[in-house]
Design a protein around this motif. Structure first.
Motif, PDB file in Angstrom:
ATOM      1  N   GLN A   1       9.095   2.388  -7.483  1.00  0.00           N
ATOM      2  CA  GLN A   1       9.769   1.207  -6.281  1.00  0.00           C
ATOM      3  C   GLN A   1      10.500   2.656  -5.263  1.00  0.00           C
ATOM      4  O   GLN A   1       9.983   2.238  -3.834  1.00  0.00           O
ATOM      5  N   ASP A   2      10.443   3.804  -5.326  1.00  0.00           N
ATOM      6  CA  ASP A   2      11.522   5.058  -4.846  1.00  0.00           C
ATOM      7  C   ASP A   2       9.268   5.334  -3.001  1.00  0.00           C
ATOM      8  O   ASP A   2       9.754   5.245  -2.325  1.00  0.00           O
ATOM      9  N   LEU A   3       8.143   5.581  -4.202  1.00  0.00           N
ATOM     10  CA  LEU A   3       7.481   5.362  -3.782  1.00  0.00           C
ATOM     11  C   LEU A   3       7.399   4.628  -2.473  1.00  0.00           C
ATOM     12  O   LEU A   3       7.100   4.881  -0.991  1.00  0.00           O
ATOM     13  N   LEU A   4       7.138   3.124  -2.954  1.00  0.00           N
ATOM     14  CA  LEU A   4       6.959   2.443  -2.007  1.00  0.00           C
ATOM     15  C   LEU A   4       7.498   2.207  -0.554  1.00  0.00           C
ATOM     16  O   LEU A   4       7.421   2.024   0.254  1.00  0.00           O
ATOM     17  N   TYR A   5       8.869   2.304  -0.801  1.00  0.00           N
ATOM     18  CA  TYR A   5      10.241   2.541   0.311  1.00  0.00           C
ATOM     19  C   TYR A   5       9.748   3.577   0.847  1.00  0.00           C
ATOM     20  O   TYR A   5       9.832   3.838   2.457  1.00  0.00           O
ATOM     21  N   ARG A   6       9.888   4.953  -0.040  1.00  0.00           N
ATOM     22  CA  ARG A   6       9.223   5.836   1.218  1.00  0.00           C
ATOM     23  C   ARG A   6       8.033   5.865   2.037  1.00  0.00           C
ATOM     24  O   ARG A   6       8.103   5.947   3.471  1.00  0.00           O
ATOM     25  N   TYR A   7       6.534   5.254   1.655  1.00  0.00           N
ATOM     26  CA  TYR A   7       5.508   4.454   2.859  1.00  0.00           C
ATOM     27  C   TYR A   7       6.003   3.813   4.034  1.00  0.00           C
ATOM     28  O   TYR A   7       6.200   4.232   4.641  1.00  0.00           O
ATOM     29  N   ALA A   8       6.979   2.561   3.789  1.00  0.00           N
ATOM     30  CA  ALA A   8       7.930   2.156   4.302  1.00  0.00           C
ATOM     31  C   ALA A   8       8.220   2.586   5.453  1.00  0.00           C
ATOM     32  O   ALA A   8       8.200   2.504   6.944  1.00  0.00           O
ATOM     33  N   ARG A   9       9.325   3.434   5.072  1.00  0.00           N
ATOM     34  CA  ARG A   9       9.908   4.180   6.358  1.00  0.00           C
ATOM     35  C   ARG A   9       9.406   5.557   5.964  1.00  0.00           C
ATOM     36  O   ARG A   9       9.563   5.476   7.750  1.00  0.00           O
ATOM     37  N   ALA A  10       8.436   5.467   6.288  1.00  0.00           N
ATOM     38  CA  ALA A  10       7.067   6.590   6.869  1.00  0.00           C
ATOM     39  C   ALA A  10       6.707   6.262   7.859  1.00  0.00           C
ATOM     40  O   ALA A  10       6.886   6.606   8.976  1.00  0.00           O
ATOM     41  N   ALA A  11       5.702   4.722   7.472  1.00  0.00           N
ATOM     42  CA  ALA A  11       5.561   4.095   8.441  1.00  0.00           C
ATOM     43  C   ALA A  11       6.726   3.614   9.571  1.00  0.00           C
ATOM     44  O   ALA A  11       6.038   3.848  10.617  1.00  0.00           O
ATOM     45  N   ASP A  12       7.518   3.366   9.124  1.00  0.00           N
ATOM     46  CA  ASP A  12       8.557   3.196  10.522  1.00  0.00           C
ATOM     47  C   ASP A  12       9.137   4.339  11.309  1.00  0.00           C
ATOM     48  O   ASP A  12       9.327   3.374  12.158  1.00  0.00           O
ATOM     49  N   ASP A  13       9.399   5.418  10.941  1.00  0.00           N
ATOM     50  CA  ASP A  13       9.257   6.337  11.382  1.00  0.00           C
ATOM     51  C   ASP A  13       8.565   6.846  12.455  1.00  0.00           C
ATOM     52  O   ASP A  13       8.983   7.961  12.673  1.00  0.00           O
ATOM     53  N   LYS A  14       7.233   6.687  11.548  1.00  0.00           N
ATOM     54  CA  LYS A  14       6.132   6.843  13.023  1.00  0.00           C
ATOM     55  C   LYS A  14       5.678   9.128  11.693  1.00  0.00           C
ATOM     56  O   LYS A  14       5.790   9.436  13.006  1.00  0.00           O
ATOM     57  N   ASP A  15       5.930   9.163  10.769  1.00  0.00           N
ATOM     58  CA  ASP A  15       6.541  10.062  10.374  1.00  0.00           C
ATOM     59  C   ASP A  15       4.904  10.275   9.664  1.00  0.00           C
ATOM     60  O   ASP A  15       4.921  10.417   8.351  1.00  0.00           O
ATOM     61  N   THR A  16       3.755  11.536  10.336  1.00  0.00           N
ATOM     62  CA  THR A  16       3.111  11.461   9.537  1.00  0.00           C
ATOM     63  C   THR A  16       2.907  12.578   8.010  1.00  0.00           C
ATOM     64  O   THR A  16       2.344  12.957   7.704  1.00  0.00           O
ATOM     65  N   ALA A  17       3.883  13.321   8.583  1.00  0.00           N
ATOM     66  CA  ALA A  17       3.951  13.997   7.418  1.00  0.00           C
ATOM     67  C   ALA A  17       4.638  13.218   5.995  1.00  0.00           C
ATOM     68  O   ALA A  17       4.054  13.798   4.989  1.00  0.00           O
ATOM     69  N   ALA A  18       5.640  12.630   6.613  1.00  0.00           N
ATOM     70  CA  ALA A  18       6.348  11.863   4.968  1.00  0.00           C
ATOM     71  C   ALA A  18       4.986  10.863   4.848  1.00  0.00           C
ATOM     72  O   ALA A  18       4.803  10.758   3.840  1.00  0.00           O
ATOM     73  N   TYR A  19       4.362  10.311   5.560  1.00  0.00           N
ATOM     74  CA  TYR A  19       3.215   8.876   5.351  1.00  0.00           C
ATOM     75  C   TYR A  19       2.280  10.177   4.055  1.00  0.00           C
ATOM     76  O   TYR A  19       1.913   9.688   2.900  1.00  0.00           O
ATOM     77  N   ARG A  20       1.771  10.943   4.680  1.00  0.00           N
ATOM     78  CA  ARG A  20       0.376  11.883   3.832  1.00  0.00           C
ATOM     79  C   ARG A  20       1.437  12.215   2.352  1.00  0.00           C
ATOM     80  O   ARG A  20       0.484  12.525   1.111  1.00  0.00           O
ATOM     81  N   ALA A  21       2.061  12.946   2.703  1.00  0.00           N
ATOM     82  CA  ALA A  21       3.100  13.057   1.522  1.00  0.00           C
ATOM     83  C   ALA A  21       3.672  12.139   0.234  1.00  0.00           C
ATOM     84  O   ALA A  21       3.759  12.367  -0.831  1.00  0.00           O
ATOM     85  N   CYS A  22       3.686  10.746   0.800  1.00  0.00           N
ATOM     86  CA  CYS A  22       2.628   9.357  -0.566  1.00  0.00           C
ATOM     87  C   CYS A  22       1.839   9.227  -1.570  1.00  0.00           C
ATOM     88  O   CYS A  22       1.893   9.162  -1.846  1.00  0.00           O
ATOM     89  N   PHE A  23       0.770  10.512  -0.533  1.00  0.00           N
ATOM     90  CA  PHE A  23      -0.334   9.662  -1.020  1.00  0.00           C
ATOM     91  C   PHE A  23      -0.936  11.326  -2.027  1.00  0.00           C
ATOM     92  O   PHE A  23      -0.706  12.740  -1.219  1.00  0.00           O
ATOM     93  N   SER A  24      -1.557  11.396  -3.041  1.00  0.00           N
ATOM     94  CA  SER A  24      -2.440  12.575  -3.717  1.00  0.00           C
ATOM     95  C   SER A  24      -2.896  12.893  -2.905  1.00  0.00           C
ATOM     96  O   SER A  24      -3.083  12.157  -1.654  1.00  0.00           O
ATOM     97  N   SER A  25      -3.697  14.639  -3.253  1.00  0.00           N
ATOM     98  CA  SER A  25      -4.819  14.920  -2.359  1.00  0.00           C
ATOM     99  C   SER A  25      -6.113  14.413  -1.661  1.00  0.00           C
ATOM    100  O   SER A  25      -6.439  15.129  -0.700  1.00  0.00           O
ATOM    101  N   ASN A  26      -6.285  14.133  -2.993  1.00  0.00           N
ATOM    102  CA  ASN A  26      -7.018  13.254  -2.571  1.00  0.00           C
ATOM    103  C   ASN A  26      -7.438  11.631  -2.103  1.00  0.00           C
ATOM    104  O   ASN A  26      -7.856  10.858  -2.483  1.00  0.00           O
ATOM    105  N   GLY A  27      -5.945  11.830  -2.079  1.00  0.00           N
ATOM    106  CA  GLY A  27      -5.785   9.745  -1.909  1.00  0.00           C
ATOM    107  C   GLY A  27      -6.262   8.979  -0.607  1.00  0.00           C
ATOM    108  O   GLY A  27      -6.769  10.383   0.168  1.00  0.00           O
ATOM    109  N   VAL A  28      -6.875   7.891  -0.807  1.00  0.00           N
ATOM    110  CA  VAL A  28      -7.384   6.517  -0.167  1.00  0.00           C
ATOM    111  C   VAL A  28      -6.703   5.556   0.659  1.00  0.00           C
ATOM    112  O   VAL A  28      -6.020   5.328  -0.198  1.00  0.00           O
ATOM    113  N   ALA A  29      -6.351   5.340   1.463  1.00  0.00           N
ATOM    114  CA  ALA A  29      -6.650   3.760   1.844  1.00  0.00           C
ATOM    115  C   ALA A  29      -7.611   3.309   2.467  1.00  0.00           C
ATOM    116  O   ALA A  29      -8.102   4.072   3.399  1.00  0.00           O
ATOM    117  N   VAL A  30      -7.620   2.311   2.147  1.00  0.00           N
ATOM    118  CA  VAL A  30      -8.662   1.417   2.396  1.00  0.00           C
ATOM    119  C   VAL A  30      -8.536   0.169   3.104  1.00  0.00           C
ATOM    120  O   VAL A  30      -7.558  -0.832   3.455  1.00  0.00           O
TER     121      VAL A  30
END
Length: 137
Positions: A12-41
């Motif tokens: 749940q914390d991960l889901l909230y961090r992702y939403a906050r990174a999007a709303d804050d337009k924070d690229t570093a926080a957004y990337r930190a939500c993904f594993s090193s080889n993670g993808v969004a499709v």
């Protein structure tokens, strides 16, 4: 497959961090939500290492608010699968007219626990409906 309370809260914390990174337009926080080889499709078919693509796409809006709810995950070891619903509100100024867009979103997620923290391994975005409303001045 038993999902512990600790796993549920951490996911749940991960889901909230992702939403906050999007709303804050924070690229570093957004990337930190993904594993090193993670993808969004199904958003723009990009890899998260180019996560600035998503954050840049949000810069057209004056503000956004991603409201996350109705999520369920099954954990098996250091991997988890599940879904998340989101209502993402976007407000933009289009040629002097303020417009609100509500995006009804479902994420289908695969997660990986790395160094004790859950991250997205794969996040598939499905936008079911976009409602647009002109706002009064």
């Amino acid at each position: 497959m038993t999902t512990t309370l600790d796993d549920r809260l951490a996911i749940q914390d991960l889901l909230y961090r992702y939403a906050r990174a999007a709303d804050d337009k924070d690229t570093a926080a957004y990337r930190a939500c993904f594993s090193s080889n993670g993808v969004a499709v199904n958003w723009a078919d990009f890899e998260v290492n180019d996560g600035a693509t998503i954050i840049d796409s949000l810069s057209q809006y004056q503000w956004t608010m991603h409201k996350v709810f109705n999520h369920a995950f099954e954990v098996e070891g250091d991997r988890a699968r599940g879904y998340t619903y989101c209502l993402a509100t976007h407000v933009a100024d289009e040629q002097g007219q303020r417009r609100k867009e509500d995006w009804h979103v479902r994420y289908d997620d695969e997660l990986l626990r790395e160094n004790g923290q859950w991250r997205f391994l794969r996040r598939e975005v499905q936008v079911g409906l976009i409602e647009k409303v002109d706002l009064p001045d």
